[in-house]
Design an enzyme around this catalytic site. Sequence first.
Site, short mmCIF file in Angstrom:
data_model
loop_
_atom_site.label_atom_id
_atom_site.label_comp_id
_atom_site.label_asym_id
_atom_site.label_seq_id
_atom_site.Cartn_x
_atom_site.Cartn_y
_atom_site.Cartn_z
N CYS A 95 0.84 -1.28 0.10
CA CYS A 95 -0.04 0.03 0.15
C CYS A 95 0.89 1.32 -0.08
O CYS A 95 0.72 2.20 -1.14
CB CYS A 95 -1.09 0.05 1.28
SG CYS A 95 -2.35 -1.25 1.18
N LEU A 96 1.74 1.51 0.85
CA LEU A 96 2.11 2.94 1.09
C LEU A 96 3.10 3.32 -0.17
O LEU A 96 2.88 4.49 -0.75
CB LEU A 96 3.22 3.07 2.35
CG LEU A 96 2.27 2.66 3.70
CD1 LEU A 96 3.18 3.48 4.85
CD2 LEU A 96 0.99 3.72 3.94
#
Length: 445
Positions: free
Chosen positions: A279-280
């Site tokens: 994600c990040l």
Amino acid sequence: MKVSIIGSGYVGLVTGACLAERGHDISCIDIDRVKVDSINRGEPPIHEEGLEELMRSTIGSRLRATTDLAGAVGGSDLTFITVGTPLSDGEIDLRFIEEAARQVGRAIAKKSGYHVVAVKSTVVPGTTDGIVGPMVSRESGKQPGEGFGLCMNPEFLTEGQAVRDFRNPDRIVVGGIDERSRDALSSLYEDFEGVDLLRVNNKTAEMIKYASNSMLALQISFANELAELATRLGGIDIVDVMRGVHLSHYLSPFLPDGKRMRAPIAAFLEAGCGFGGSCLPKDVAALIAHGRKAGCDMRMLKATLAINEEQPLKVVAILEKHVPELRDLPVAVLGLAFKPDTDDMRESPAIPIIRALVERGAQVRAYDPVANQAARRILGESGIRYCDRLEDALREARAVILVTRWAEFQRVPEALRELNPTALFIDGRRMLDKSRFKNYSGIGL
Ligand code: NAD
């Protein structure tokens, strides 16, 4: 409610199992037959605490998996789209979203009655209303807001504690094209008592997810930039600096009884070898690209990513400062997954670290409590020996690099003292007390 979920990965399967636990009737859909079969046997294809018990109690009754998208969507009232949204050439790749939307449209074309389509995947602002809605509309011949409802319901679960997060959410964001869509989605969550539920439009819901992830990434890179300065100035340990920062009442507020609590965000304000995961890195990059298209140069987020990209190799640079020639040097790498409590290797800092070590001819002994298999698929076998036990990795290593904060690594100081006391220990997460090692180094020292 009868719910179909397109994409049975981390988000789709956890959402499905947790909603089935709450009494909903769930069909998890995937194109991957192996995954579908495994789910139907009650065996989670991913490592998530509590997921197996949850699946075993619901599979075959309220939870099932299938490759038959049309049948599952047609037999449900609401469809979540939880397919992957990877990065491709530095931008979000919406191909899986578009395909899922196309198939939902076809599946609801013949269905009578109102159907709700809710995007749960992380998508850049404008995707649900601008791409998913028109695609479903084109394929079904129905109008959003009339023939079908259109929602965006971002997911905030953390891998490794996904079941716990789903059961006890910190917030529920219900985006919708209109009140009817939002009402339908909200009714699915009505038994989550006491949880803040935010009703917004779809674009805002999409943006909330990116804003939340970017804020976390920003904290990490901020701490890592300061760690670099501490190293260059000398005589400063970033761990002491951050401990001092954390004692601010903003981060460690006083409770009514006079004691203090540490705000969880402080965990992101710690130096280390960088953030990874599914994600990040991809979400920050996707938002930067989306901002560029809108004429907005996302300077802060660009710096966040640039700092993060340099971070993993800092531990290799520390090693080379102590041992300039790495050829044939046995080096243990502890932790392969991008974070503890998961086997997810996506964008794990362990990947560039191990590749750099192998390139320099080091003999890598890799150990992770659960991610060895997943790592093998990405990194192969050349120059790497995967160890089943922590002790096996430590025994002959001349240097040990800690990459992931697994709780098991709390016993490293003791194990190293017993097995291999002179080995150089490089703490890539500044997780362990330096006074417990003979030969210690790390980020931000
Ligand atoms: P994943 O890769 O684990 O799962 C996606 C699944 O979708 C795969 O099993 C794939 O086979 C399936 N799929 C793709 N196209 C399909 C189709 N047309 N029909 C049926 N199945 C299809 O992904 P994930 O980690 O669950 O993430 C999904 C989304 O949620 C992403 O947008 C991600 O950014 C977001 N998200 C992930 C997390 C997380 O921690 N993993 C947290 C919050 C949000």
